[in-house]
Design an enzyme around this catalytic site. Sequence first.
Site, PDB file in Angstrom:
ATOM      1  N   GLU A 117       6.437  -9.848 -26.558  1.00  0.00           N
ATOM      2  CA  GLU A 117       6.069  -9.446 -25.530  1.00  0.00           C
ATOM      3  C   GLU A 117       7.208  -8.015 -25.915  1.00  0.00           C
ATOM      4  O   GLU A 117       6.203  -6.755 -26.368  1.00  0.00           O
ATOM      5  CB  GLU A 117       5.028  -9.470 -24.569  1.00  0.00           C
ATOM      6  CG  GLU A 117       4.805 -10.760 -24.274  1.00  0.00           C
ATOM      7  CD  GLU A 117       4.468 -10.709 -23.151  1.00  0.00           C
ATOM      8  OE1 GLU A 117       2.872 -10.059 -22.942  1.00  0.00           O
ATOM      9  OE2 GLU A 117       5.224 -11.246 -21.752  1.00  0.00           O
TER      10      GLU A 117
ATOM     11  N   ASN B 295       0.812  -0.091   5.983  1.00  0.00           N
ATOM     12  CA  ASN B 295       1.595  -1.037   5.265  1.00  0.00           C
ATOM     13  C   ASN B 295       2.456  -1.684   5.988  1.00  0.00           C
ATOM     14  O   ASN B 295       3.162  -1.546   6.038  1.00  0.00           O
ATOM     15  CB  ASN B 295       2.562   0.541   3.822  1.00  0.00           C
ATOM     16  CG  ASN B 295       2.934  -0.521   3.185  1.00  0.00           C
ATOM     17  OD1 ASN B 295       2.322  -1.693   2.558  1.00  0.00           O
ATOM     18  ND2 ASN B 295       4.354  -0.206   2.592  1.00  0.00           N
ATOM     19  N   GLY B 296       1.323  -3.690   5.596  1.00  0.00           N
ATOM     20  CA  GLY B 296       2.281  -4.711   6.025  1.00  0.00           C
ATOM     21  C   GLY B 296       0.799  -5.112   6.368  1.00  0.00           C
ATOM     22  O   GLY B 296       0.091  -4.764   5.822  1.00  0.00           O
TER      23      GLY B 296
ATOM     24  N   TRP C 288      -3.582  -1.557  -0.935  1.00  0.00           N
ATOM     25  CA  TRP C 288      -3.973  -2.944  -2.283  1.00  0.00           C
ATOM     26  C   TRP C 288      -4.168  -3.828  -1.036  1.00  0.00           C
ATOM     27  O   TRP C 288      -3.412  -3.991  -0.516  1.00  0.00           O
ATOM     28  CB  TRP C 288      -2.635  -3.477  -2.621  1.00  0.00           C
ATOM     29  CG  TRP C 288      -1.991  -4.720  -2.893  1.00  0.00           C
ATOM     30  CD1 TRP C 288      -1.807  -5.660  -1.910  1.00  0.00           C
ATOM     31  CD2 TRP C 288      -2.281  -5.294  -4.664  1.00  0.00           C
ATOM     32  NE1 TRP C 288      -1.301  -6.281  -2.984  1.00  0.00           N
ATOM     33  CE2 TRP C 288      -2.424  -6.331  -4.405  1.00  0.00           C
ATOM     34  CE3 TRP C 288      -3.199  -4.072  -4.890  1.00  0.00           C
ATOM     35  CZ2 TRP C 288      -2.610  -6.887  -6.009  1.00  0.00           C
ATOM     36  CZ3 TRP C 288      -3.452  -4.680  -6.161  1.00  0.00           C
ATOM     37  CH2 TRP C 288      -2.632  -6.012  -6.643  1.00  0.00           C
TER      38      TRP C 288
ATOM     39  N   HIS D 133      12.426 -33.492 -33.553  1.00  0.00           N
ATOM     40  CA  HIS D 133      11.453 -33.322 -33.960  1.00  0.00           C
ATOM     41  C   HIS D 133      11.073 -32.602 -35.346  1.00  0.00           C
ATOM     42  O   HIS D 133       9.712 -32.664 -35.383  1.00  0.00           O
ATOM     43  CB  HIS D 133      10.531 -34.281 -33.364  1.00  0.00           C
ATOM     44  CG  HIS D 133      10.922 -35.515 -32.520  1.00  0.00           C
ATOM     45  ND1 HIS D 133      10.958 -36.784 -32.989  1.00  0.00           N
ATOM     46  CD2 HIS D 133      11.956 -35.347 -31.137  1.00  0.00           C
ATOM     47  CE1 HIS D 133      11.533 -37.142 -32.290  1.00  0.00           C
ATOM     48  NE2 HIS D 133      11.654 -36.832 -31.100  1.00  0.00           N
TER      49      HIS D 133
ATOM     50  N   GLU E 216       7.742 -18.967 -21.109  1.00  0.00           N
ATOM     51  CA  GLU E 216       8.288 -18.256 -20.612  1.00  0.00           C
ATOM     52  C   GLU E 216       9.145 -17.151 -20.443  1.00  0.00           C
ATOM     53  O   GLU E 216       8.559 -16.413 -21.532  1.00  0.00           O
ATOM     54  CB  GLU E 216       8.438 -18.631 -18.684  1.00  0.00           C
ATOM     55  CG  GLU E 216       8.176 -16.952 -18.137  1.00  0.00           C
ATOM     56  CD  GLU E 216       7.215 -16.308 -18.603  1.00  0.00           C
ATOM     57  OE1 GLU E 216       5.985 -16.819 -18.910  1.00  0.00           O
ATOM     58  OE2 GLU E 216       6.559 -15.020 -17.690  1.00  0.00           O
TER      59      GLU E 216
ATOM     60  N   CYS F 185       0.578  -1.050   0.150  1.00  0.00           N
ATOM     61  CA  CYS F 185      -0.150   0.074  -0.649  1.00  0.00           C
ATOM     62  C   CYS F 185       0.583   1.264   0.148  1.00  0.00           C
ATOM     63  O   CYS F 185       2.050   0.877   0.395  1.00  0.00           O
ATOM     64  CB  CYS F 185      -1.283  -0.097   1.584  1.00  0.00           C
ATOM     65  SG  CYS F 185      -2.107  -1.611   1.356  1.00  0.00           S
TER      66      CYS F 185
ATOM     67  N   LYS G 114      -2.430  -5.101 -19.359  1.00  0.00           N
ATOM     68  CA  LYS G 114      -2.301  -5.846 -18.413  1.00  0.00           C
ATOM     69  C   LYS G 114      -3.593  -6.832 -17.868  1.00  0.00           C
ATOM     70  O   LYS G 114      -3.465  -7.769 -17.480  1.00  0.00           O
ATOM     71  CB  LYS G 114      -2.224  -4.587 -17.341  1.00  0.00           C
ATOM     72  CG  LYS G 114      -1.729  -5.326 -16.225  1.00  0.00           C
ATOM     73  CD  LYS G 114      -0.058  -6.188 -15.586  1.00  0.00           C
ATOM     74  CE  LYS G 114       0.045  -6.958 -14.993  1.00  0.00           C
ATOM     75  NZ  LYS G 114       1.363  -6.922 -15.664  1.00  0.00           N
TER      76      LYS G 114
ATOM     77  N   LYS H  88       8.643 -13.726 -22.811  1.00  0.00           N
ATOM     78  CA  LYS H  88       8.895 -12.574 -22.733  1.00  0.00           C
ATOM     79  C   LYS H  88       9.405 -11.184 -23.851  1.00  0.00           C
ATOM     80  O   LYS H  88       9.406 -10.336 -23.378  1.00  0.00           O
ATOM     81  CB  LYS H  88      10.055 -12.248 -21.025  1.00  0.00           C
ATOM     82  CG  LYS H  88       9.298 -12.848 -20.023  1.00  0.00           C
ATOM     83  CD  LYS H  88       8.209 -11.789 -19.602  1.00  0.00           C
ATOM     84  CE  LYS H  88       7.088 -11.932 -19.329  1.00  0.00           C
ATOM     85  NZ  LYS H  88       6.083 -12.141 -18.541  1.00  0.00           N
TER      86      LYS H  88
ATOM     87  N   ARG I  27       1.262   1.618  -5.922  1.00  0.00           N
ATOM     88  CA  ARG I  27       1.758   0.764  -4.564  1.00  0.00           C
ATOM     89  C   ARG I  27      -0.141  -0.355  -4.806  1.00  0.00           C
ATOM     90  O   ARG I  27       0.158  -0.799  -3.562  1.00  0.00           O
ATOM     91  CB  ARG I  27       1.947   1.258  -3.906  1.00  0.00           C
ATOM     92  CG  ARG I  27       3.410   1.801  -4.108  1.00  0.00           C
ATOM     93  CD  ARG I  27       3.478   3.095  -1.758  1.00  0.00           C
ATOM     94  NE  ARG I  27       4.178   1.290  -1.341  1.00  0.00           N
ATOM     95  CZ  ARG I  27       5.065   1.093  -1.431  1.00  0.00           C
ATOM     96  NH1 ARG I  27       6.915   0.814  -2.164  1.00  0.00           N
ATOM     97  NH2 ARG I  27       5.616  -0.068  -0.047  1.00  0.00           N
TER      98      ARG I  27
HETATM   99  C1  F6R Z   1       2.643 -11.921 -20.332  1.00  0.00           C
HETATM  100  C2  F6R Z   1       1.642 -11.667 -19.588  1.00  0.00           C
HETATM  101  C3  F6R Z   1      -0.397 -12.155 -19.679  1.00  0.00           C
HETATM  102  C4  F6R Z   1      -0.733 -13.011 -18.767  1.00  0.00           C
HETATM  103  C5  F6R Z   1      -2.249 -13.523 -19.264  1.00  0.00           C
HETATM  104  C6  F6R Z   1      -3.226 -14.120 -18.313  1.00  0.00           C
HETATM  105  O1  F6R Z   1       3.255 -11.775 -19.142  1.00  0.00           O
HETATM  106  O2  F6R Z   1       1.195 -10.701 -18.389  1.00  0.00           O
HETATM  107  O3  F6R Z   1       0.302 -13.481 -20.634  1.00  0.00           O
HETATM  108  O4  F6R Z   1      -0.451 -13.889 -17.746  1.00  0.00           O
HETATM  109  O5  F6R Z   1      -3.339 -12.129 -19.661  1.00  0.00           O
HETATM  110  O6  F6R Z   1      -3.788 -12.910 -17.068  1.00  0.00           O
HETATM  111  P1  F6R Z   1      -3.369 -13.210 -15.441  1.00  0.00           P
HETATM  112  O7  F6R Z   1      -2.680 -13.774 -14.527  1.00  0.00           O
HETATM  113  O8  F6R Z   1      -3.798 -11.362 -15.334  1.00  0.00           O
HETATM  114  O9  F6R Z   1      -5.159 -14.095 -16.177  1.00  0.00           O
END
Ligand code: F6R
Length: 614
Positions: free
Chosen positions: A494, A105-106, A79, A510, A487, A2, A609, A491, A27
């Site tokens: 993206e 916060n904590g 948060w 293969h 993964e 937070c 996001k 990364k 935060r």
């Molecule tokens: C990759 C990324 C996305 C999320 C995906 C699921 O860096 O952020 O692939 O992992 O959109 O999102 P959540 O976890 O919010 O369901």
Amino acid sequence: MCGIIGYIGKQNAAPILIEGLKRLEYRGYDSAGLAIVSQVGGKNGSSIVAVKSVGRVANLENKVSEQLEGVVGIAHTRWATHGKPCDRNSHPHSDCNGKIWLAHNGIIENYQELKDILIRKKHVFKSETDSEVIAHLIEEFGKKYDFKKSVLESLKLLRGTYGLAIIHRDEPNKMIVARLGSPLVIGVGSNENVIASDVSAIIRHTDQVVYLEDGEVAVITPDNYEVFSVKNRAVSKEVTKLDWSIEKAQKHGFDHFMLKEIFEQPETIQNATRGRLVVPEGRAKLGGLRHVADQLRGIEKIVIVSCGTSYYAGLVGEYMLEEYAGIPVEVEYASEFRYRKPILNDKVAVLAISQSGETADTLAAIREAKEKGALTLGIVNTVGSTIARETDAGTYNHAGPEIGVASTKAFTSQLSVFVLLTLMLGRQRGMSFVMGQRIATEMAKIPKQIEKMLKTSKDIKKIAKKYLKYQNFLYMGRKYNYPIALEGSLKIKEIAYVHAEGYPSGEMKHGPIALIDKNFPSIFVTPKDSVYEKNLSGMQEIKARGGKIIAIATEGDKAIQKIADDVIYIPKTLEMLTPLLSVIPLQLLAYYVGVGRGYDVDKPRNLAKSVTVE
Ligand code: F6R
């Protein structure tokens, strides 16, 4: 996580607090609130007025009236951890009589114990938060002591973490702040002082700051501050001059939120495991699953549903749960699961993994599973989110707000929760005490090991520079590190808009090996584990075809230097825990390639996001 801010001086506090909250909003943004000492009635003393609002700071701003005047105040952006986001659970919190107000916060781990004692002493609680207990404790000690001594005595009873800002109606020209495990900074101004969780909220007012250390408490007035230990011993502090711009301060000195979040991982993994990993007993406690613990004993299969990075966390979870808890696990893309006819019943647990808790496909998968009579569970980062609310039981991963669009710290905190879940279910199903203790002991070392790795980020930056011009990469790993190859490749796609394929290294022959030439580098995630030798043969085959190789290997592995063009080392740990370490260099590599190619890594094109549409 937070954000807290406090002001004491000559100016009207409310606008300063609101502006500071906006800086701290990264935060947490579940709710916001402030409390201002308003000097009414002269002889009749002061009163404290609080305003709170669910959601963004902008909502609070709309609610705060221009008549709210006062030169001392505290504020908080939340948060949520304990208690859902709503006005009642928003900070600041007060004692029974609205005399003492605080922003926290904590997490107070022993709050329930303390709350029970205080309730027996007739204290009346208004929220479900752990934080409110502190205000009532101070009130209780206030029957005997002054404000400062009451705070010090209260702090001695708290277990957990806090960054605290407290004001008292009867001592209106004073603010007390304290720190243990959650950051707190005092901005030293002229005839005014500002305190905050970080300097981003202070820099506008002063560049002179005092960083409180754990176990320190400060009594602040408009023209002075005094720092003490909890045992009331005076501590002399150094004033630091800031040389940060406002923009940089928001990111804590990092160039991007993504980099900041990568560097936060030692802390976020600790947050995910704090109070849950019981090393001496070789087991894990997950409070959110307690009420379904008996049902879990009878579960015959777990189906994990998730998307993107969260899906890859699920794949690692599958390896952990099958090997150590002996439960059959399937991992499904939520977007596919919802359109199949999955065969489910009350002996199946469907586990959703989601950072945002709002991903439309994952939510739909959970609703489908519920419909079919399965037990639904969640590993979710966002408190109070829809998936967290709609699952039968679950656990938060406590990574704090993730602002960079590419998920980093949420991923490693999801992996940490999988370790806890494996311990919990494994011990229920015959995992030995010795094995449990081995896993728990090694898990407890992970944050420090990551901290050490992050110190070598400059080496990864150099490697990234060498590979900036390549348009294609093959990422490979096997067993626990196959999902890490996936993964890593996600990364770099993206963030750097580079084409990358993630593959299980055993599959290379293969098909994908046909791609390899001097312009198609491979990244091998190959720690010294049970499939190390197999990976080594794969690397030899790539090398024989002129392909360049970056290897992620275990410290001390000299042999690998003869095969790979570049080697990034990770510390030794148990095989099942290697993904928590091996993903870190891949996050950094993607970051540095993205930045090196000139992209805005915090806001990659075409992405959002939280994916709340199908
Ligand atoms: C990759 C990324 C996305 C999320 C995906 C699921 O860096 O952020 O692939 O992992 O959109 O999102 P959540 O976890 O919010 O369901």
